[in-house]
Each structure stands twice: as C-alpha cells, then as structure tokens.
Design a protein around this motif. Sequence first.
Motif, PDB file in Angstrom:
ATOM      1  N   THR A 218     -10.532   3.468  -4.184  1.00 29.35           N
ATOM      2  CA  THR A 218      -9.185   3.230  -3.668  1.00 29.35           C
ATOM      3  C   THR A 218      -8.135   4.080  -4.389  1.00 29.35           C
ATOM      4  O   THR A 218      -7.299   4.730  -3.755  1.00 29.35           O
ATOM      5  CB  THR A 218      -8.826   1.738  -3.808  1.00 29.35           C
ATOM      6  OG1 THR A 218      -9.855   0.960  -3.189  1.00 29.35           O
ATOM      7  CG2 THR A 218      -7.490   1.439  -3.144  1.00 29.35           C
ATOM      8  N   ASP A 219      -8.185   4.081  -5.713  1.00 28.10           N
ATOM      9  CA  ASP A 219      -7.160   4.794  -6.482  1.00 28.10           C
ATOM     10  C   ASP A 219      -7.306   6.309  -6.363  1.00 28.10           C
ATOM     11  O   ASP A 219      -6.307   7.027  -6.203  1.00 28.10           O
ATOM     12  CB  ASP A 219      -7.220   4.381  -7.953  1.00 28.10           C
ATOM     13  CG  ASP A 219      -6.829   2.915  -8.151  1.00 28.10           C
ATOM     14  OD1 ASP A 219      -6.135   2.367  -7.272  1.00 28.10           O
ATOM     15  OD2 ASP A 219      -7.237   2.325  -9.173  1.00 28.10           O
ATOM     16  N   ILE A 222      -5.967   7.670  -2.863  1.00 24.66           N
ATOM     17  CA  ILE A 222      -4.542   7.675  -2.525  1.00 24.66           C
ATOM     18  C   ILE A 222      -3.943   9.077  -2.608  1.00 24.66           C
ATOM     19  O   ILE A 222      -3.192   9.513  -1.730  1.00 24.66           O
ATOM     20  CB  ILE A 222      -3.767   6.698  -3.446  1.00 24.66           C
ATOM     21  CG1 ILE A 222      -3.982   5.267  -2.959  1.00 24.66           C
ATOM     22  CG2 ILE A 222      -2.288   7.001  -3.453  1.00 24.66           C
ATOM     23  CD1 ILE A 222      -3.393   4.990  -1.586  1.00 24.66           C
TER      24      ILE A 222
END
Length: 323
Positions: A218-219, A222
């Motif tokens: 997820t990180d 981004i």
Amino acid sequence: MKNTLYPLKFHPILKDKIWGGEKLKTLLNKDSKLPNIGESWEISDVDGDTSIVSNGTLENQSLKHVLSSYKADVLGEKIYERFGNKFPLLIKFIDAKEDLSIQLHPNDELAAKRHNSFGKTEMWYVMQADKDANLIVDFNQPMTKELYLEHLDKHSLTEILNFDKVKTGDAYFIEVGRVHAIGAGVLLAEIQQTSDITYRIYDWDRTDADGNSRELHTDLAIDAIGFDMPDNFRVSYDQEANHSNKMVSCPYFTTNYVKVNTTLERENTYDSFMIYICVEGEAELKTATHSERIKKGETILIPAALKTFQIVAKDATLLEVYV
C-alpha cells in the motif's frame, strides 16, 4: 572458437500460482505436474530465473552465458551499449484461472532507487478468454489520491476500477503506474521489461492453504500510481496478412502482429534481436544454415547478427518483438 549463432529456443520456466490453472498445459502443451501453473516464462534474464537454451549447439547453456559470450551479436550494438550482458525483455504466457491481484509497477527511476531494478512497462495479447472474462485496467472515473485512499480504506476499491470484457486478439499496453489486473478465464502473452517488481494493492481478501494473506504494498504503491493517465491502453492494430502490423512501439520494445500464410522474407534492419511468439498455428523459421519450427505456445529468439531469414507457414499468427 565460438559456434555460429542460430535461432534460439529455451526451456519454459513454469510458475505455480495461487490463481493459476490448466490452460498452459491443455492449450499450450507445457509439460508440468504443477497443479496450478499461472505463468510460463519463455525468455527470462531475471536473477534466479535465467532461461536455458533447448536447441542446437548451445543447448543447456544459460541465456546469461550466451550473452556474455556473444554480446552485441545477440543483442545488437545499440542495445549492448545500453544494457551490457543483460537481456532487456521478459516474455511470458499467463493463465488466470482466478483473478490476479490488483497491482501496478513502478517506473525506472523508482525501481532503480528502491529495488536496483528496471521498471516494468508491459503489454498483453489475449490468446483465449472464457465467456464474460475481464481485464481490469485503470479507473472508471476521474481519480485522485484522496478518493483512491478512501475506497482502499473502505475495502471498496473494485467500485472505482475499470473492467473491460475481452476476447481473443484484444491487446493492451500497460504503462508504469497504471493500475491493472488479469481477470479469471484469460490466457495471454505478456511482453515486458526485465523486472519482477510488482506493487500489490488488493488481493480479493484471499488466503493461501495456511490461511495467510499475501503481502500488500500500500505505502510503496502510493508514490507509483498514475492517478490521471490518458485512456490509451487499448491497442488497435491492422491484421494485414504477411505483413508486420504495428501494435505497440515504446522506448522499451516494439511489438508487431504478423499473420503468415506463405513464405515471408524478413530482413532485420533494427540493430536488435528479434523475438517471435507463436499465438496460433505453427511456422518454420529458416536462416541460411538453420531451420527451427515453432508452434502455438512457443517462443524463439533471432540474434541480431542474423540479418535475413524466412518465415514459412500455412496459417500462423506471430507476435514480432524487438527493441
């Protein structure tokens, strides 16, 4: 003294995947006892997964060994200057019995900084698709980072994704940063940069046999997602017989659609190796000294030093790839 170069075939590297199926065995004749073959890596120079030659005098030699021995004679002068003894493309067949994870790939800059790798620009050619099978490519509405994170947090990401129903012959160009996934029931050929870097952002809440979920990124994702990319991912192309019909041309590769029903004379004017992926029928590739057959589900590499050759077929469909 080095052997004379010739069209090279390789042993496929088969990958068991949680989402894989039987089509690589049943439709493309890949020989394996693996239960769920998701991928067949046809030509690979990924560390730990290097292709091994399956034909001729270089049989059982690795692609790495062939490149270090023959250098620009395999790659072409301009490509050897750019990549050295590193093959720049990875060729795969992929069978999705179930949906793949929603994912994207970083660009060259991010991939080099974070993973000491190339980025992963790729394209797909659909070889077979079950009824109502989809590919997921991009979003179905204008997207912002904030709206994306909101749906990610609410586990409603699929509400904002674009689902395209597909059939045999459909082609897609997947640039770095574009969110995508191969849907259940799709068998395709994939041409991509040599990279195995994938950022997984959603995996349908599934678990493996031990009840474990696969890692999400997820990180990392981004910074890599393209939230406002043009709607240019569907590839339109001509299908004129016995002619190289341009499909995709980008800084990393060019792919042409070639339907052959005669003897086709080819001249390599690109200062590049050439790859032929057989997606239907079978064909014979003839050089001055060698002849090799490829059939549906097989891939062959023509070294850059081989400037002229013939493709002979009654009815074959090939993807022609070079840099």
